[in-house]
Design a protein around this motif. Structure first.
Motif, PDB file in Angstrom:
ATOM      1  N   GLN A  33       0.849  -1.195   0.000  1.00 41.04           N
ATOM      2  CA  GLN A  33       0.000   0.000   0.000  1.00 41.04           C
ATOM      3  C   GLN A  33       0.880   1.238   0.000  1.00 41.04           C
ATOM      4  OE1 GLN A  33      -3.525   0.718   0.798  1.00 41.04           O
ATOM      5  NE2 GLN A  33      -4.019  -1.278  -0.044  1.00 41.04           N
ATOM      6  N   LEU A  36      -0.832   7.713   0.048  1.00 36.18           N
ATOM      7  CA  LEU A  36      -0.963   8.816  -0.914  1.00 36.18           C
ATOM      8  C   LEU A  36      -1.342  10.135  -0.257  1.00 36.18           C
ATOM      9  CD1 LEU A  36      -2.863   6.974  -3.761  1.00 36.18           C
ATOM     10  CD2 LEU A  36      -0.459   7.551  -3.676  1.00 36.18           C
TER      11      LEU A  36
ATOM     12  N   ASN B  16     -10.512   4.841  -4.327  1.00 32.48           N
ATOM     13  CA  ASN B  16      -9.516   4.750  -5.390  1.00 32.48           C
ATOM     14  C   ASN B  16      -9.080   6.159  -5.779  1.00 32.48           C
ATOM     15  OD1 ASN B  16      -7.913   4.051  -7.439  1.00 32.48           O
ATOM     16  ND2 ASN B  16      -9.526   3.236  -8.769  1.00 32.48           N
ATOM     17  N   THR B  18      -6.540   7.053  -7.724  1.00 31.02           N
ATOM     18  CA  THR B  18      -5.779   7.238  -8.966  1.00 31.02           C
ATOM     19  C   THR B  18      -6.390   8.258  -9.920  1.00 31.02           C
ATOM     20  OG1 THR B  18      -5.374   4.903  -8.655  1.00 31.02           O
ATOM     21  CG2 THR B  18      -4.456   5.913 -10.626  1.00 31.02           C
ATOM     22  N   PRO B  19      -7.701   8.165 -10.271  1.00 35.80           N
ATOM     23  CA  PRO B  19      -8.236   9.171 -11.206  1.00 35.80           C
ATOM     24  C   PRO B  19      -8.173  10.584 -10.655  1.00 35.80           C
ATOM     25  CG  PRO B  19      -9.937   7.625 -10.507  1.00 35.80           C
ATOM     26  CD  PRO B  19      -8.689   7.163  -9.889  1.00 35.80           C
ATOM     27  N   ILE B  21      -5.887  11.837  -8.671  1.00 38.37           N
ATOM     28  CA  ILE B  21      -4.509  12.325  -8.821  1.00 38.37           C
ATOM     29  C   ILE B  21      -4.224  12.644 -10.282  1.00 38.37           C
ATOM     30  CG2 ILE B  21      -2.087  11.692  -8.566  1.00 38.37           C
ATOM     31  CD1 ILE B  21      -3.028   9.968  -6.173  1.00 38.37           C
ATOM     32  N   ASP B  22      -4.710  11.811 -11.185  1.00 44.61           N
ATOM     33  CA  ASP B  22      -4.526  12.074 -12.621  1.00 44.61           C
ATOM     34  C   ASP B  22      -5.059  13.445 -12.991  1.00 44.61           C
ATOM     35  OD1 ASP B  22      -3.434   9.652 -12.840  1.00 44.61           O
ATOM     36  OD2 ASP B  22      -5.086   8.698 -13.923  1.00 44.61           O
TER      37      ASP B  22
END
Lengths: 177, 173
Positions: A33, A36, B16, B18-19, B21-22
């Motif tokens: 993990q 972030l 999630n 990821t998107p 951050i994108d």
């Protein structure tokens, strides 16, 4: 010579294989993990900074203008000669100004008064204006060379405020003072 | 089926990222680039502050900015209430991203002609390029008039004078 020494080393497959099997087994249950949160914090700080600083030239707007007469370019096609309404600007002191309207006895004190006087000179029955000049009558702003740009644009703005549609700039006249 | 889920024990809900951050990275890159372009194009100056301004928002358009640069100043040595009270001479002209001397009318005309020829065309074949004239409030008219003449010589019939919007500018803050 060194090539022959490499061979026995590469045959040590058994130990390498053994190690990898062990590590695979121990890694499988725990999923990797990445944390972030701190990165997102930094990214948002950057984002806010750039969003705020991007509105850099805000507050500036535009007024569309025709270009000065008599300097290159094609002349406008055979319009009947009209006596244009000339607005004469001269400088006073280091950065002050005097306004004059040609053939008008009274001189406006400031640009708001100039706009009011120009409205009074206009002929536009729809707006109840009974002056001598139609809204498309040519208005020419004639500044002396040493008048500051601020006052030139102000005079232009006054003519636009009074709803004249054909306003242009003349070449700089010789400064009187 | 259900028993299998319970065997794993309580799961912690995870978003999630990821998107998100994108998208955020895209935005950052966009604003960094835009910021650079704006900073390159606009020279520091006070544009004219008008009585009862009829200025309108610039809007989206294909534009080239012609800057007439004033003598450099800071917020401390210039009179905020009277922007016209400053050195009346121009120190240079910037067309797009290129610098020119004040008297170099021919080079300015040439640069504008080139910009017009490279600009996208409207349906009738005319150039869609709009010229913005941005000059400091304190500069004398006879420094700016040759620049306007140079723009005219590039067969451009219309310019947009840049001035402050109502209730904007140094005096109102």
């Amino acid at each position: 010579m060194p090539e022959t020494q490499v061979k026995p080393n590469s045959n040590n497959d058994a130990t390498v294989h053994h190690e990898s099997r062990r590590s695979k087994r121990s890694q499988q249950p725990a999923r990797m993990q990445l944390n972030l949160t701190s990165m997102i914090d930094v990214i948002f700080q950057l984002l806010i900074y750039f969003v705020v600083t991007a509105s850099f030239a805000a507050g500036e707007g535009i007024i569309t203008a025709k270009l000065p007469q008599g300097t290159g370019g094609a002349p406008s096609k055979a319009e009947p000669p009209k006596q244009p309404l000339n607005i004469i600007l001269s400088s006073a002191g280091t950065f002050g100004y005097n306004i004059g309207i040609q053939n008008q006895p009274a001189a406006p004190r400031d640009f708001e008064q100039l706009a009011t006087m120009l409205e009074g000179l206009q002929f536009d029955p729809e707006r109840g204006r009974s002056g001598a000049y139609k809204p498309d009558h040519p208005v020419i702003i004639k500044p002396a060379g040493n008048v500051r740009w601020q006052h030139v644009v102000n005079a232009f703005n006054a003519a636009i405020t009074a709803r004249y549609s054909n306003v242009s700039f003349a070449q700089a006249t010789q400064a009187s003072n | 089926m259900a028993s299998k889920i319970f065997h794993r024990g309580p799961t912690s809900p995870e978003m999630n990222m990821t998107p998100l951050i994108d998208v955020t990275f895209q935005l950052i890159i966009f604003f960094m680039l835009v910021n650079n372009i704006i900073a390159e194009e606009s020279v520091q100056m006070f544009v004219p502050q008008l009585a009862n301004p009829k200025t309108r928002e610039m809007g989206e358009m294909e534009r080239i900015v012609v800057n007439v640069k004033p003598v450099e100043f800071t917020r401390n040595n210039r009179d905020m209430d009277e922007p016209a009270n400053w050195d009346a001479s121009a120190i240079g002209v910037k067309v797009g991203l290129r610098d020119f001397a004040v008297g170099d009318s021919e080079a300015i005309t040439e640069a504008l002609k080139q910009a017009v020829s490279e600009s996208p065309r409207a349906e009738d074949g005319k150039s869609t390029l709009e010229v913005l004239l941005r000059a400091d409030a304190a500069i004398r008219y006879d420094e700016i008039q040759p620049v306007m003449a140079a723009i005219t010589a590039a067969q451009i019939g219309k310019i947009h004078l840049v001035a402050y919007m109502p209730d904007e500018g140094p005096g109102s803050k």
